[in-house]
Design an enzyme around this catalytic site. Structure first.
Site, short mmCIF file in Angstrom:
data_model
loop_
_atom_site.label_atom_id
_atom_site.label_comp_id
_atom_site.label_asym_id
_atom_site.label_seq_id
_atom_site.Cartn_x
_atom_site.Cartn_y
_atom_site.Cartn_z
N CYS A 380 4.09 -3.35 -11.19
CA CYS A 380 3.13 -2.83 -10.56
C CYS A 380 3.39 -1.63 -9.82
O CYS A 380 3.49 -0.56 -10.45
CB CYS A 380 2.56 -4.07 -9.80
N HIS A 514 1.62 -8.50 -12.95
CA HIS A 514 2.75 -9.28 -12.32
C HIS A 514 3.29 -10.42 -12.90
O HIS A 514 2.76 -11.73 -12.99
CB HIS A 514 2.17 -9.83 -10.78
N GLU A 516 6.01 -12.10 -13.20
CA GLU A 516 6.69 -13.36 -12.28
C GLU A 516 5.58 -14.20 -11.89
O GLU A 516 6.35 -15.37 -11.79
CB GLU A 516 7.28 -12.53 -10.91
N1 GLN Z 1 -0.13 -0.37 -4.00
C1 GLN Z 1 -0.26 -0.64 -5.36
C2 GLN Z 1 -1.72 -0.61 -5.85
O1 GLN Z 1 -2.36 -1.05 -5.10
C3 GLN Z 1 0.73 -1.30 -6.37
C4 GLN Z 1 0.21 -2.89 -5.73
C5 GLN Z 1 1.31 -3.72 -6.39
O2 GLN Z 1 2.44 -3.42 -6.47
N2 GLN Z 1 0.93 -5.25 -6.33
O3 GLN Z 1 -1.99 -0.35 -7.02
#
Ligand code: GLN
Length: 542
Positions: A380, A514, A516
């Site tokens: 992410c 994500h 994970e």
């Molecule tokens: N801050 C980033 C976004 O909002 C990544 C978010 C995250 O890593 N879950 O896109």
């Protein structure tokens, strides 16, 4: 007919109530029952999505796009039952529902009160949408005695009274400390917390005694005497080396047998636990080990990375190695040359995150991994930082940045204003609410063959869970591809970059989702398996 098991906690939090609940779920499954697990959180936030990860820990995202408590992650990992929006409720959600109903006039003529209106809403949640579940396990967050948990305790008391004690059971997990100065186990904490529970009309049926050691029979007898629970239902739950040992320990101490007895179920034959024995044995006897550096900003509370740490362990289980984690605050890499500390690790992972603090350190870590051919996994935010790094240092876009940190000349990562979910288009504006408005939940992604991503998944079509507001800007794709970044996974409409990688690197992969959150001990996630495999290959080189 659905049966209910309510799990409360006493004395202090963080004793592993969520794990014990998840483990009981697994034990009931191993006896052939269908289960659902739910969490009732007494805080006033509508969901944990707006809380700091360093306060509350990880926000666990479900397929249907709910931001939930991290215990739901344990539930999924232990039982494989996919958690849903309807499996986590907070005081904030209950009250907003009750108040919305009051405004609509649903309670016309009545004074709206905690009892019965709030407790009715809680009870409706507890038994909503049971599906085929024969058991619903409900964990109550916090500890008894907290002001805010009272309506929840009242609701479960009422629920048990309504369905009858033959269909409802109370399990209380409490601390049984060992005092080194006197060399003794103390039961008073447990006595007090049970007293607290009795004062709200709940008599526990089983007491789980959390301690750093085995709670001996004489202490259990004492608890039995003072707390009005048969001694076989006072169960010792000592510290264990791996969380996947918990179902076995609970079974060895007779927990599931007592649960069966309570519900009038024959405890024979015992559950099939071969797979749990297998996994514990595998964890205890790895062939070798690798060290992975996790470069994040919430490293002072590791609960913020719960699923991540588990998924890395699963990657280790798949490869029969122990994965050592080196948790590093990304800010340390903002000073010159500090990144050289990363030379000794076999893999670098930059996890999810929010806000500008520490980002230059993450970018430095991504660069170091790229230049030194150390396996890199960006998740992410970790993918977004890797793309900014490639834009700056491979494509020569020196002012590349993310609009998350304010106005930026080259928004290689930008605010996501519009995207497709199923057959609908979701829209957001830059001044909208922050709660529950990210791109959340399961979305499909198409993978190109001949890439690292395809090598790992062995499929061209996958579904993964998201939680982010910003996205790599597809308009930069041509220039970034020319510089060597491969866009190996895209949303089906081809507009949202989901996976990027470097073809000329042993293993350098960034994903917008994500992974994970979907990894399980018995089903390690393919990307974590591939990343750990690359780390093993690296360890053979040095
Ligand atoms: N801050 C980033 C976004 O909002 C990544 C978010 C995250 O890593 N879950 O896109």
């Amino acid at each position: 007919m659905t049966r209910f098991i309510f799990v409360t906690g006493g004395v202090v939090s963080s004793l592993g109530k969520g794990l014990a609940t998840a483990a009981l779920g697994a034990l009931l499954q191993a006896r052939g029952f269908k289960i659902r697990l739910r969490k009732l959180d007494p805080y006033l936030n509508v969901d944990p999505g707006t809380m700091s990860p360093t306060q509350h820990g990880e926000v666990y995202v479900t397929d249907d796009g709910a931001e939930t408590d991290l215990d739901l992650g344990h539930y999924e990992r232990f039982t494989g039952v996919a958690a849903r929006k309807t499996d986590n409720i907070t005081t904030g959600r209950i009250y907003s529902e009750v108040i919305a109903r009051e405004r609509r006039g649903d309670y016309l003529g009545s004074t709206v009160q905690v009892i019965p209106h709030v407790t009715d809403a809680i009870k409706a949640f507890i038994s909503a949408d049971p599906g085929e579940a024969e058991f619903i396990l409900c964990e109550i967050g916090g500890t008894v005695g907290d002001i805010e948990s009272l309506p929840f305790l009242e609701a479960i008391r009422q629920k048990a009274n309504e369905v009858g004690r033959a269909r409802a059971m109370f399990v209380h997990l409490t601390l049984v400390p060992y005092l080194p100065a006197v060399g003794e186990i103390k039961t008073k904490t447990t006595q007090h917390s049970v007293k607290e529970l009795l004062s709200v009309g709940i008599q526990p049926d089983v007491i789980l005694c959390r301690s750093d050691r085995e709670v001996p029979l004489d202490a259990r007898k004492k608890i039995s005497l003072f707390c009005n629970v048969p001694v076989e239902s006072v169960i010792s739950l000592p510290d264990v080396n791996t969380i996947y040992q918990v179902p076995l320990t609970l079974h060895d101490h007779g927990f599931d047998r007592q649960v069966c007895r309570h519900f009038g179920i024959d405890p024979e034959p015992p559950p099939t636990l071969a797979q749990w024995h297998w996994i514990v044995d595998r964890i205890k006897h790895p062939e070798s080990e690798v060290t992975i550096a996790v470069v994040g900003k919430y490293t002072n509370l590791l609960d913020a990375y719960k699923s991540l740490a588990e998924a890395l362990q699963h990657g280790g289980i798949a490869n029969n190695v122990k994965v050592r984690l080196n948790w590093l605050d990304s800010q340390i890499f903002e000073s010159q040359d500090a990144v050289h500390y990363l030379s000794d690790v076999q893999g670098i992972l930059v996890p999810g995150g929010f806000g500008e603090r520490g980002t230059e350190g993450k970018i430095a870590a991504a660069r170091f991994a790229r230049e030194h051919k150390i396996p890199y996994f960006g998740i992410c935010f970790g993918m977004q930082m890797a793309v900014i790094e490639a834009a700056r240092n491979l494509a020569g876009i020196t002012s590349a940045g993310s609009s998350e940190f304010g106005p930026v000349e080259e928004p290689v990562v930008g605010l996501l204003m519009e995207w497709v979910r199923g057959n609908t288009v979701e829209r957001r504006s830059s001044d909208g609410d922050l709660g529950g408005t990210m791109r959340l939940g399961a979305y499909p992604c198409l993978i190109s063959e001949g890439t690292r991503a395809f090598e790992a998944y062995r499929s061209t079509s996958i579904v993964e869970r998201h939680r982010h507001r910003y996205e790599v800007n597809i308009n930069f794709r041509p220039v970034l591809e020319k510089a060597g970044l491969v866009f190996s996974g895209l949303s089906p409409d081809g507009v949202l970059p989901e996976i990027v990688e470097l073809a000329t690197h042993p293993w350098y992969v960034g994903v917008q989702f994500h992974p994970e959150l979907k990894s399980k001990p018995f089903e390690p996630h393919p990307l974590f398996t591939a990343f750990v495999r690359a780390a093993i290959a690296r360890s053979r080189l040095i």
